[in-house]
Design a protein around this motif. Structure first.
Motif, PDB file in Angstrom:
ATOM      1  N   THR A  42       0.830  -1.203   0.000  1.00 34.94           N
ATOM      2  CA  THR A  42       0.000   0.000   0.000  1.00 34.94           C
ATOM      3  C   THR A  42       0.866   1.256   0.000  1.00 34.94           C
ATOM      4  O   THR A  42       0.588   2.219  -0.719  1.00 34.94           O
ATOM      5  CB  THR A  42      -0.930   0.010   1.221  1.00 34.94           C
ATOM      6  N   ASP A 232      -4.710  -5.487  -6.158  1.00 35.27           N
ATOM      7  CA  ASP A 232      -5.276  -4.378  -5.396  1.00 35.27           C
ATOM      8  C   ASP A 232      -5.159  -3.102  -6.220  1.00 35.27           C
ATOM      9  O   ASP A 232      -4.253  -2.963  -7.047  1.00 35.27           O
ATOM     10  CB  ASP A 232      -4.543  -4.206  -4.071  1.00 35.27           C
ATOM     11  N   LEU A 234      -5.323   1.282  -6.150  1.00 38.72           N
ATOM     12  CA  LEU A 234      -5.350   2.567  -5.468  1.00 38.72           C
ATOM     13  C   LEU A 234      -5.710   3.624  -6.496  1.00 38.72           C
ATOM     14  O   LEU A 234      -4.982   3.820  -7.472  1.00 38.72           O
ATOM     15  CB  LEU A 234      -3.987   2.893  -4.843  1.00 38.72           C
TER      16      LEU A 234
END
Length: 299
Positions: A42, A232, A234
């Motif tokens: 992240t 994932d 973002l």
């Protein structure tokens, strides 16, 4: 996200990408280490987004011509027989005629709402050679009798664009086989260096962006002893950063040096639009690669 068909590949070409876990499976399945990997991933995605958003590289990306979809358009209605489909996949084309030897050196790539850009054009002969293989050797083939310069629609980083294209006449077809003639813009230099000490693997390639821009389908890597890949995302105002990883089995076990590629469809909170689609480990735009390989931009 949705998982689609997978294919095996030799791990030697991507061995470095799996060094963190392949051969060291014993520690890869713990929840504590999984949380730690997620935090690092992240943080990296945020760093990539921060580096790109508002950068000169992002401005260059939005000003250029970058195909994000197929640059070849089949005749209207598609290829009619399995033999013709196989010939196209095998790049089995035969020229029975003459191709234009002169053409405009430049052409305009035009977007309905974001202006246009001038790009160099490849000639009909070079365009034909990119479609045709080394030879047919008695195999089923498609016959090209000529070509003329026209245009076609191409999915790009700025949405659909009208692009100069060579229109090849095929025996047995009333409409042409089209190949985009405009040379893609040069990729801008990423404003952030690749990261080699974080978990996760570079996205292999972009397969498609949904027509409404609400999802992207990419090819991700994973091993034979895990539970598959996951991607994932973002999202920021200026970018969409993808981070690929794998889901490890809790039972552990020995892992062989074999990897697979698998399509993963990632849903977005809002359409991609002109946001740059980025790969977290490399910090580079995710490459689009068609059936016959990458365009000049990505190669």
């Amino acid at each position: 996200m949705r998982i689609r068909a997978s294919h095996s590949v030799n791990l030697l070409a991507v061995a470095a990408l799996f060094a963190a876990c392949l051969g060291a499976v014993s520690g890869c399945g713990s929840e504590k280490e999984a949380d730690s990997r997620a935090d690092v991933t992240t943080d990296r995605a945020r760093q990539v987004a921060a580096a790109w958003d508002g950068s000169t590289a992002a401005a260059a990306w939005r000003a250029g011509y970058y195909p994000m979809g197929e640059t070849v358009q089949l005749p209207r209605g598609g290829l009619r027989s399995q033999a013709d489909k196989q010939a196209y996949e095998d790049q089995s084309l035969v020229l029975r005629g003459k191709l234009p030897v002169t053409w405009p050196k430049d052409g305009r790539v035009t977007w309905a709402r974001s202006g246009s850009v001038t790009r160099s054009l490849v000639g009909a002969d070079e365009s034909y050679k990119s479609l045709a293989g080394a030879g047919v050797n008695g195999k089923p083939h498609l016959t090209v009798t000529g070509a003329k310069l026209g245009e076609m629609s191409v999915a790009t980083s700025r949405g659909p664009a009208t692009v100069p294209a060579w229109l090849f006449t095929l025996v047995g077809y009333a409409s042409p086989l089209k190949q985009a003639a405009a040379v893609p813009s040069k990729l801008p230099r990423p404003p952030i260096r690749p990261a080699r000490d974080i978990p996760g693997y570079p996205i292999n390639r972009l397969v498609r962006i949904a027509a409404d821009g609400g999802s992207v389908t990419v090819v991700a890597l994973h091993g034979v002893c895990d539970d598959g890949p996951e991607v994932d995302v973002l999202e920021t105002r200026g970018s969409v950063v993808l981070s690929a990883s794998v889901k490890y089995r809790k039972d552990g076990g020995d892992c062989t040096k074999q990897a697979r590629t698998q399509q993963v469809t990632v849903k977005l909170e809002r359409p991609v639009g002109d946001r740059v689609l980025l790969d977290a480990p490399t910090g580079r735009p995710v490459p689009y690669k068609g059936p016959h390989g990458p365009s000049a931009t990505w190669s």
